[in-house]
Design an enzyme around this catalytic site. Structure first.
Site, PDB file in Angstrom:
ATOM      1  N   HIS A 169       0.793  -1.231   0.000  1.00  0.00           N
ATOM      2  CA  HIS A 169       0.000   0.000   0.000  1.00  0.00           C
ATOM      3  C   HIS A 169       0.822   1.275   0.000  1.00  0.00           C
ATOM      4  O   HIS A 169       0.267   2.353  -0.068  1.00  0.00           O
ATOM      5  CB  HIS A 169      -0.968   0.010   1.188  1.00  0.00           C
TER       6      HIS A 169
HETATM    7  C1  UD1 Z   1      -2.425   5.127   6.373  1.00  0.00           C
HETATM    8  C2  UD1 Z   1      -1.137   5.489   7.104  1.00  0.00           C
HETATM    9  C3  UD1 Z   1      -0.125   4.356   6.937  1.00  0.00           C
HETATM   10  C4  UD1 Z   1      -0.712   3.029   7.342  1.00  0.00           C
HETATM   11  C5  UD1 Z   1      -1.987   2.791   6.541  1.00  0.00           C
HETATM   12  C6  UD1 Z   1      -2.649   1.466   6.879  1.00  0.00           C
HETATM   13  C7  UD1 Z   1      -0.628   7.884   7.106  1.00  0.00           C
HETATM   14  C8  UD1 Z   1       0.244   8.931   6.546  1.00  0.00           C
HETATM   15  N1  UD1 Z   1      -0.517   6.676   6.540  1.00  0.00           N
HETATM   16  O1  UD1 Z   1      -2.137   5.107   4.978  1.00  0.00           O
HETATM   17  O2  UD1 Z   1       0.993   4.632   7.759  1.00  0.00           O
HETATM   18  O3  UD1 Z   1       0.209   1.988   7.088  1.00  0.00           O
HETATM   19  O4  UD1 Z   1      -2.882   3.863   6.843  1.00  0.00           O
HETATM   20  O5  UD1 Z   1      -3.790   1.275   6.154  1.00  0.00           O
HETATM   21  O6  UD1 Z   1      -1.376   8.148   8.027  1.00  0.00           O
HETATM   22  N2  UD1 Z   1      -9.640   4.917   2.301  1.00  0.00           N
HETATM   23  C9  UD1 Z   1     -10.801   4.192   2.200  1.00  0.00           C
HETATM   24  N3  UD1 Z   1     -11.404   3.784   3.349  1.00  0.00           N
HETATM   25  C10 UD1 Z   1     -10.906   4.064   4.572  1.00  0.00           C
HETATM   26  C11 UD1 Z   1      -9.722   4.810   4.656  1.00  0.00           C
HETATM   27  C12 UD1 Z   1      -9.083   5.207   3.516  1.00  0.00           C
HETATM   28  O7  UD1 Z   1     -11.277   3.911   1.115  1.00  0.00           O
HETATM   29  O8  UD1 Z   1     -11.522   3.674   5.583  1.00  0.00           O
HETATM   30  C13 UD1 Z   1      -8.944   5.366   1.077  1.00  0.00           C
HETATM   31  C14 UD1 Z   1      -8.788   6.873   1.030  1.00  0.00           C
HETATM   32  O9  UD1 Z   1      -9.858   7.465   0.384  1.00  0.00           O
HETATM   33  C15 UD1 Z   1      -7.491   7.076   0.298  1.00  0.00           C
HETATM   34  C16 UD1 Z   1      -6.703   5.831   0.619  1.00  0.00           C
HETATM   35  O10 UD1 Z   1      -7.613   4.863   1.148  1.00  0.00           O
HETATM   36  O11 UD1 Z   1      -7.676   7.111  -1.086  1.00  0.00           O
HETATM   37  C17 UD1 Z   1      -5.581   6.114   1.560  1.00  0.00           C
HETATM   38  O12 UD1 Z   1      -6.046   6.427   2.901  1.00  0.00           O
HETATM   39  P1  UD1 Z   1      -5.162   7.327   3.881  1.00  0.00           P
HETATM   40  O13 UD1 Z   1      -5.732   7.363   5.235  1.00  0.00           O
HETATM   41  O14 UD1 Z   1      -4.924   8.639   3.226  1.00  0.00           O
HETATM   42  O15 UD1 Z   1      -3.745   6.657   3.953  1.00  0.00           O
HETATM   43  P2  UD1 Z   1      -3.305   5.122   3.900  1.00  0.00           P
HETATM   44  O16 UD1 Z   1      -2.660   4.877   2.591  1.00  0.00           O
HETATM   45  O17 UD1 Z   1      -4.416   4.215   4.315  1.00  0.00           O
END
Ligand code: UD1
Length: 378
Positions: A224
Site C-alpha cells: 500500500h
Molecule cells: C495510512 C497510514 C499508513 C498506514 C496505513 C494502513 C498515514 C500517513 N498513513 O495510509 O501509515 O500503514 O494507513 O492502512 O497516516 N480509504 C478508504 N477507506 C478508509 C480509509 C481510507 O477507502 O476507511 C482510502 C482513502 O480514500 C485514500 C486511501 O484509502 O484514497 C488512503 O487512505 P489514507 O488514510 O490517506 O492513507 P493510507 O494509505 O491508508
C-alpha cells in the site's frame, strides 16, 4: 464532529484524564491493550480516566469498525469524522477538530500511537494548548523523509513529553536527539500485546476454502505504500515478477483501498493471484500464521511475522524497525525489479533464516505504560 458519549468526561479531583487517539488501521491494535489496562487501573481504584477519540482517518467497516468489534475496543467517545484527503487536508482537518474538542472539553494528557497522520496532528493540537503528549512507539526512524510516516514520527517526537519505546535502539535514537533519558520508557510493543492475546482466537477467512488453501503452501501479499502502488507500470511489473517466481502457490492479496484504485485501472489477473477485500484482524493473522511467507511493504506486519516466526520479505529500501531484520524473520529486499525472484528461491529451498523475538515483546507493554502513567499522577 460527533460527540458519541461522554462517559470519560467524569473528571474529578485527583484523576488524570487521558485522550487516547486512534485514527487509522494500524493504530487500533496498538490502543486496544492500553484501553484494557486503563480499565483495569480504574477497576482497582486507580485515578486514570480516558476518553477515546477516533479521528475518522480510516472510516470503512473493513479498515476500522471490524477492529473495534474483534479487539473489544469500546465505541469512541468522540468521532472527529475527518475522512480522507491530501496529507495537508487530512492533517489540517484533524488539528482543527481536535483543537475544538480540547477547547470545549480539555484533557490532561494526549496519548498518541504509531506514525499516522492522526498521530502527528493530534500531538500538535494538544501541545499548542499546553497539554502533555505521550507517544507510544516513539523513537523509531527510517531516515526516509519521502515517507509521510517518517515526518509524522519526527514531528511527534519533537513535541512529546513521555516517550514509550518498543526497543532499546529507539531510546538511543531519542537520546541522540537530546531527549532526557528520564522521559524515555522502554516498555515493549503494544501491537504484540494484541497479537499474543488474540493468537488463540484467529478466525479462518472464507478465502481459505475458496482457494482450497493448505497450511504452509500459500503466501500472503500486502502492498500500500505510495512508492510501490501509485505508479501503474511499476506496480504491474512488480506483481508480474512475484507471480512468475511463486511456483504457482496461491498468493493471497488483501487489497488496501489505495492499491485497489490503481489495480482497477491496470486490470492484472493471474490464476494463482487471489485479490480479497481488506481482512479483519483475526482473519488476516490466521492467514499469516499459517503461510509459507509474507511479501509486504508494511512496517507493523514485519513485527507480527517476527513474533510468529513467519518468513517476511519487505519491499522497501529502509525500515524503522531494524530489529525485525537483525533478530526476526524479516529481510529488506528493496524496491528494484529483480529482487523478489532470488528471495523466493531461497524460501522455496527451505533456506530462510530462523528468527528470535526482541526484548520485552512479551504481551505486557500496555501494563508497563499504564504503570508509568499512574506514576505521573502520583
Ligand atoms: C495510512 C497510514 C499508513 C498506514 C496505513 C494502513 C498515514 C500517513 N498513513 O495510509 O501509515 O500503514 O494507513 O492502512 O497516516 N480509504 C478508504 N477507506 C478508509 C480509509 C481510507 O477507502 O476507511 C482510502 C482513502 O480514500 C485514500 C486511501 O484509502 O484514497 C488512503 O487512505 P489514507 O488514510 O490517506 O492513507 P493510507 O494509505 O491508508
Amino acid at each position: 464532529m460527533v460527540y458519541l458519549s461522554f462517559a470519560a468526561e467524569l473528571k474529578s479531583h485527583g484523576t488524570l484524564l487521558i485522550d487516547i487517539i486512534a485514527g487509522a488501521r494500524p493504530n487500533f491494535m496498538k490502543i486496544a491493550p492500553i484501553i484494557h489496562a486503563l480499565k483495569d487501573n480504574q477497576a482497582k481504584g486507580g485515578k486514570l480516566r480516558y476518553r477515546l477519540v477516533h479521528t475518522g482517518q480510516h472510516y470503512d467497516e473493513k479498515m476500522s469498525g471490524s477492529f473495534f468489534q474483534q479487539l473489544n475496543i469500546p465505541s469512541p467517545d468522540v468521532n472527529l469524522e475527518s475522512g480522507s484527503g491530501t496529507q495537508a487536508e487530512q492533517t489540517g482537518r484533524i488539528m482543527v477538530r481536535y483543537e475544538k474538542l480540547l477547547l470545549e472539553k480539555p484533557c490532561d494528557l494526549t496519548l498518541v500511537v504509531g506514525d499516522v497522520t492522526s498521530t502527528m496532528a493530534c500531538s500538535i493540537a494538544a501541545k499548542k494548548l499546553n497539554i502533555q503528549v505521550a507517544h507510544v512507539e516513539a523513537g523509531i526512524r527510517s531516515k526516509d523523509l519521502t515517507m509521510p510516516e517518517e515526518i509524522n514520527r519526527m514531528v511527534t517526537d519533537a513535541i512529546t513529553d513521555h516517550f514509550f519505546t518498543t526497543t532499546e535502539d529507539a531510546g538511543k535514537n531519542l537520546e541522540h536527539l537530546g531527549v532526557s533519558s528520564s522521559a524515555i520508557h522502554f516498555v515493549g510493543n503494544t501491537m504484540i500485546d494484541t497479537l499474543l492475546k488474540n493468537r488463540s482466537r484467529f478466525i479462518q477467512p472464507s478465502i481459505w476454502a475458496e482457494a482450497d488453501l493448505t497450511e504452509g503452501e500459500y503466501m500472503v501479499l500486502t502492498l500500500h505504500r505510495p512508492a510501490n502502488v501509485d505508479e501503474e507500470q511499476s506496480l504491474k511489473a512488480l506483481i508480474q515478477e512475484i507471480v512468475e517466481h511463486s511456483r504457482s502457490v496461491p498468493l493471497i492479496f488483501p487489497i488496501h483501498p489505495r492499491t485497489k484504485k490503481v489495480f482497477e485501472r491496470i486490470g492484472i489477473q493471474h490464476d494463482n493471484l487471489y485479490l480479497v477485500e481488506p481482512l479483519s484482524y483475526l482473519e488476516f493473522n490466521y492467514l499469516v500464521e499459517r503461510s509459507k511467507g509474507v511479501i509486504t511493504d508494511s512496517g507493523g506486519i514485519t513485527e507480527e511475522t517476527t513474533v510468529m516466526g513467519v518468513p517476511c520479505m519487505t519491499l522497501r529500501n529502509n525500515t524503522e524497525r531494524p530489529e525485525t531484520c537483525t533478530i526476526g524473520t524479516n529481510e529488506l529486499l528493496g524496491t528494484a525489479l529483480g529482487v523478489v525472484g532470488p528471495a523466493l528461491e531461497k524460501l522455496f529451498k527451505g533456506e530462510w533464516k530462523q528468527g528470535g523475538i526482541p526484548a520485552l515483546w512479551d504481551g505486557k507493554a500496555a501494563e508497563r505504560i499504564v504503570a508509568v502513567l499512574d506514576s505521573l499522577n502520583a
